[in-house]
Write an enzyme that holds these catalytic residues in place. Sequence first.
Site, PDB file in Angstrom:
ATOM      1  N   ASN A  60      43.411  45.881  29.916  1.00 33.98           N
ATOM      2  CA  ASN A  60      44.169  45.905  31.173  1.00 33.98           C
ATOM      3  C   ASN A  60      43.309  45.301  32.285  1.00 33.98           C
ATOM      4  O   ASN A  60      43.819  44.833  33.289  1.00 33.98           O
ATOM      5  CB  ASN A  60      44.615  47.339  31.533  1.00 33.98           C
ATOM      6  CG  ASN A  60      43.505  48.375  31.428  1.00 33.98           C
ATOM      7  OD1 ASN A  60      42.431  48.112  30.900  1.00 33.98           O
ATOM      8  ND2 ASN A  60      43.767  49.571  31.933  1.00 33.98           N
ATOM      9  N   GLN A 116      39.215  48.750  36.359  1.00 32.38           N
ATOM     10  CA  GLN A 116      40.156  49.371  37.309  1.00 32.38           C
ATOM     11  C   GLN A 116      39.431  49.865  38.571  1.00 32.38           C
ATOM     12  O   GLN A 116      38.486  49.235  38.984  1.00 32.38           O
ATOM     13  CB  GLN A 116      40.959  50.487  36.638  1.00 32.38           C
ATOM     14  CG  GLN A 116      41.910  50.008  35.532  1.00 32.38           C
ATOM     15  CD  GLN A 116      41.214  49.649  34.250  1.00 32.38           C
ATOM     16  OE1 GLN A 116      40.463  50.445  33.708  1.00 32.38           O
ATOM     17  NE2 GLN A 116      41.449  48.456  33.744  1.00 32.38           N
ATOM     18  N   ASP A 134      34.831  36.526  53.396  1.00 28.18           N
ATOM     19  CA  ASP A 134      35.235  35.165  53.798  1.00 28.18           C
ATOM     20  C   ASP A 134      36.745  35.029  53.957  1.00 28.18           C
ATOM     21  O   ASP A 134      37.227  34.226  54.760  1.00 28.18           O
ATOM     22  CB  ASP A 134      34.737  34.138  52.753  1.00 28.18           C
ATOM     23  CG  ASP A 134      35.155  34.500  51.329  1.00 28.18           C
ATOM     24  OD1 ASP A 134      34.833  35.622  50.894  1.00 28.18           O
ATOM     25  OD2 ASP A 134      35.819  33.677  50.661  1.00 28.18           O
ATOM     26  N   ASP A 170      51.691  38.823  41.292  1.00 30.35           N
ATOM     27  CA  ASP A 170      51.167  38.778  42.651  1.00 30.35           C
ATOM     28  C   ASP A 170      50.634  40.162  43.000  1.00 30.35           C
ATOM     29  O   ASP A 170      51.254  41.172  42.675  1.00 30.35           O
ATOM     30  CB  ASP A 170      52.301  38.445  43.637  1.00 30.35           C
ATOM     31  CG  ASP A 170      52.462  36.947  43.818  1.00 30.35           C
ATOM     32  OD1 ASP A 170      51.628  36.194  43.270  1.00 30.35           O
ATOM     33  OD2 ASP A 170      53.423  36.547  44.494  1.00 30.35           O
ATOM     34  N   GLY A 193      41.324  48.539  42.035  1.00 29.18           N
ATOM     35  CA  GLY A 193      40.997  47.493  41.067  1.00 29.18           C
ATOM     36  C   GLY A 193      40.945  46.115  41.716  1.00 29.18           C
ATOM     37  O   GLY A 193      41.306  45.943  42.890  1.00 29.18           O
ATOM     38  N   ASP A 194      40.414  45.148  40.966  1.00 27.82           N
ATOM     39  CA  ASP A 194      40.321  43.753  41.405  1.00 27.82           C
ATOM     40  C   ASP A 194      39.484  43.578  42.673  1.00 27.82           C
ATOM     41  O   ASP A 194      39.745  42.691  43.488  1.00 27.82           O
ATOM     42  CB  ASP A 194      41.728  43.159  41.620  1.00 27.82           C
ATOM     43  CG  ASP A 194      42.584  43.260  40.375  1.00 27.82           C
ATOM     44  OD1 ASP A 194      42.023  43.104  39.282  1.00 27.82           O
ATOM     45  OD2 ASP A 194      43.802  43.490  40.502  1.00 27.82           O
ATOM     46  N   VAL A 254      30.731  36.345  50.041  1.00 23.10           N
ATOM     47  CA  VAL A 254      31.350  35.385  50.970  1.00 23.10           C
ATOM     48  C   VAL A 254      32.006  34.229  50.217  1.00 23.10           C
ATOM     49  O   VAL A 254      32.335  33.200  50.787  1.00 23.10           O
ATOM     50  CB  VAL A 254      30.321  34.866  52.010  1.00 23.10           C
ATOM     51  CG1 VAL A 254      29.932  35.976  52.975  1.00 23.10           C
ATOM     52  CG2 VAL A 254      29.071  34.289  51.331  1.00 23.10           C
ATOM     53  N   GLY A 268      40.893  42.635  34.174  1.00 27.54           N
ATOM     54  CA  GLY A 268      40.726  41.189  34.255  1.00 27.54           C
ATOM     55  C   GLY A 268      39.606  40.942  35.241  1.00 27.54           C
ATOM     56  O   GLY A 268      39.781  41.143  36.439  1.00 27.54           O
ATOM     57  N   HIS A 269      38.434  40.594  34.731  1.00 22.38           N
ATOM     58  CA  HIS A 269      37.257  40.415  35.592  1.00 22.38           C
ATOM     59  C   HIS A 269      36.896  38.932  35.637  1.00 22.38           C
ATOM     60  O   HIS A 269      36.601  38.332  34.607  1.00 22.38           O
ATOM     61  CB  HIS A 269      36.085  41.237  35.059  1.00 22.38           C
ATOM     62  CG  HIS A 269      36.330  42.719  35.099  1.00 22.38           C
ATOM     63  ND1 HIS A 269      35.410  43.644  34.687  1.00 22.38           N
ATOM     64  CD2 HIS A 269      37.393  43.425  35.537  1.00 22.38           C
ATOM     65  CE1 HIS A 269      35.902  44.863  34.854  1.00 22.38           C
ATOM     66  NE2 HIS A 269      37.110  44.762  35.362  1.00 22.38           N
ATOM     67  N   GLY A 327      49.153  37.981  35.711  1.00 26.53           N
ATOM     68  CA  GLY A 327      49.670  36.906  36.550  1.00 26.53           C
ATOM     69  C   GLY A 327      50.606  37.382  37.655  1.00 26.53           C
ATOM     70  O   GLY A 327      51.246  36.579  38.321  1.00 26.53           O
ATOM     71  N   LYS A 383      34.547  43.246  40.694  1.00 28.94           N
ATOM     72  CA  LYS A 383      33.533  43.892  39.839  1.00 28.94           C
ATOM     73  C   LYS A 383      32.882  42.884  38.898  1.00 28.94           C
ATOM     74  O   LYS A 383      31.684  42.954  38.638  1.00 28.94           O
ATOM     75  CB  LYS A 383      34.182  45.009  39.001  1.00 28.94           C
ATOM     76  CG  LYS A 383      34.779  46.124  39.859  1.00 28.94           C
ATOM     77  CD  LYS A 383      35.478  47.157  39.010  1.00 28.94           C
ATOM     78  CE  LYS A 383      36.762  46.671  38.359  1.00 28.94           C
ATOM     79  NZ  LYS A 383      37.838  46.335  39.324  1.00 28.94           N
TER      80      LYS A 383
END
Length: 427
Positions: free
Chosen positions: A38, A223, A332, A303, A12-13, A413, A40-41, A301, A16
Site C-alpha cells: 500500500n 503510511q 519549496d 489525486d 502518509g506521503d 526544498v 509508495g515511496h 494514481g 519518507k
Amino acid sequence: MPALVLLGAQWGDEGKGKATDLLGGSVDYVVRYQGGNNAGHTVVVGDQKYALHLLPSGILSPGCTPVIGNGVVVDPSVLLSELSGLNERGVDTSKLLLSGNAHIITPYNVTVDKVTERFLGKRKIGTTGRGIGPTYADKINRVGIRVQDLYDESILTQKVEAALDIKNQILTKLYNRRAMAVDQAVEELLGYADKLAPYVADTVLVINQALEEDKVVLFEGGQGTLLDIDHGTYPFVTSSNPTAGGACTGAGVGPTKISRVIGILKAYTTRVGAGPFPTELFDEDGEALRRIGGERGVTTGRDRRCGWFDAVIARYATRVNGLTDFFLTKLDVLTGWEQIPVCVAYEIDGKRVEELPYSQTDFHHAKPVYEMLPGWSEDISKAKSFTDLPKNAQAYVKALEEMSGAPISAIGVGPGRDETIEINSFL
Ligand code: GDP
Ligand code: IMO
Ligand code: MG
C-alpha cells in the site's frame, strides 16, 4: 546502538522515501516494520526516479542491508517484480533479508479487500485494494500464511484450508462471488518459494546482533501516524501500526534500543482515501498545492486531497511517537503565496480546542482556526543552509517548530537527495 525510527507524522506521503534514502548512505540496515505494498515511496537519485512499494528505501544505497521485518505483509508477486525491476535498472538487491515470520498477502485477500470496499459503498475506506486489511485480519484471527509456510507444503495446505473455510462462506453467501479453490491458491503460493528462498532470514536475530555490534539501524515506516490502526482517524486508517511502537513489534527490537524517532512532516497536509481532514481545501489553493506539489498517489494514481499545515496533528504526532526530531519536507511547494494559513487549533461546536480530540464525532466537527504567516516569492530550491532561506521562510519553519513540539532538524526544498537543508545531524 544507534537505532532510529523514521515515520510519517501526518496521513502518509510526507516524503519518507526521500528522507530514508538520504540517510541510507550512512546507515548499515534499513528495516520496514509494517504495512505492505500500500506504501509508495518515491526516491529521486540524480535523473533517476524510483517508486518503492515493499522494498525499504535503503535498497538504493550499496552499503546498506535492506530488511523486510516480521510486521510487514508481503505480496510475493509484487516483491519479485519490484526486485526484477530494480535489477534491470542495475540496482543490486542481493542483500535483501525477508523475515520468515512476515505474513503473505494471498490472492484471496486481495479479492476480499476489493469486494469488501465495493460492499461498503459510500461508507468505504478508500483502501489501496492491495489486500492489506484482510491479511492483517487473518494474522489477528490466526489464519494467516507466513513466509516460512511456503517451505512446508502440508502445513501450507492446512493453513490455506483454514483461511478459506470461512472466507468462502462469506464470498459465496454474502458477496455472491465464486468460492476460491484451496489447491489453486496453494499452487500459486508454492510457486514463489524457491524465488524468495535466498532472502528469507531470522531478521530479529540479525537486527539485534547488528545493534549489539554498534551498527546503525534505521526503521522506515510506511503510511503515517494518522493512518495508525490505534492512534489514527479510525476507521479511516490502515490496518497496522506506523507509529513508533510499531517498529518494536514489527522488527522485534525492544523500546530501550531506539535512540531517535524522526517524524517526516510535510509543510502542508495531504490525504488519500476517505476520512476526516480539517484543513482540506476545495478551492484554487488546494488545486495549486496539488499541482505544484505533484500530489498524485504513487501506488494508486489517485489525486491526493490537499490542505494547509495542521499544527494540532503535528503536536499529536510528537506525543504518540515520542518524536525527537522533524524532517520538514516540500517547503519549496509553498513558494509564491503572499500569506500562508496555518491551523493552530480547532473550533469544535463553538469551543476552541488545542489538542486532537479523542472522540471521532468531535474530530468530524473540527473546524480549523488559522493563523496567517507571511509568505515568500524567492526560489528556495538551491538553499543549502537555513540562513539561505528568505526571512519569511525561516520564520515559517520556526513557527511550525514552535507549534509542533520537536526540533526541525532537516528541511526538504526539492525531491532530489541534494535538495535538503541539514540543521542537526541525525547520526
Ligand atoms: P512517502 O510515501 O512518504 O515516501 O512520500 P511519496 O513518495 O508518496 O510522496 C512524496 C513526494 O514528494 C515524492 O514525489 C517525492 O519525490 C517528493 N518530495 C519529497 N521531498 C520533497 C521536497 O522537499 N520537495 C519537493 N518538491 N518534493 C519532495
Ligand atoms: P505511504 O507509505 C497515503 C491509505 C489509503 C486508505 C487507507 C487504508 O506511501 O505514505 P489500505 O490499503 O492501507 O488498507 O488503505 O490508508 N493509505 C495511504 N495513504 N500513503 C500511504 O502510504 C498509504 N497507505 C495506505 O488511501 O485511505
Ligand atoms: Mg507514498
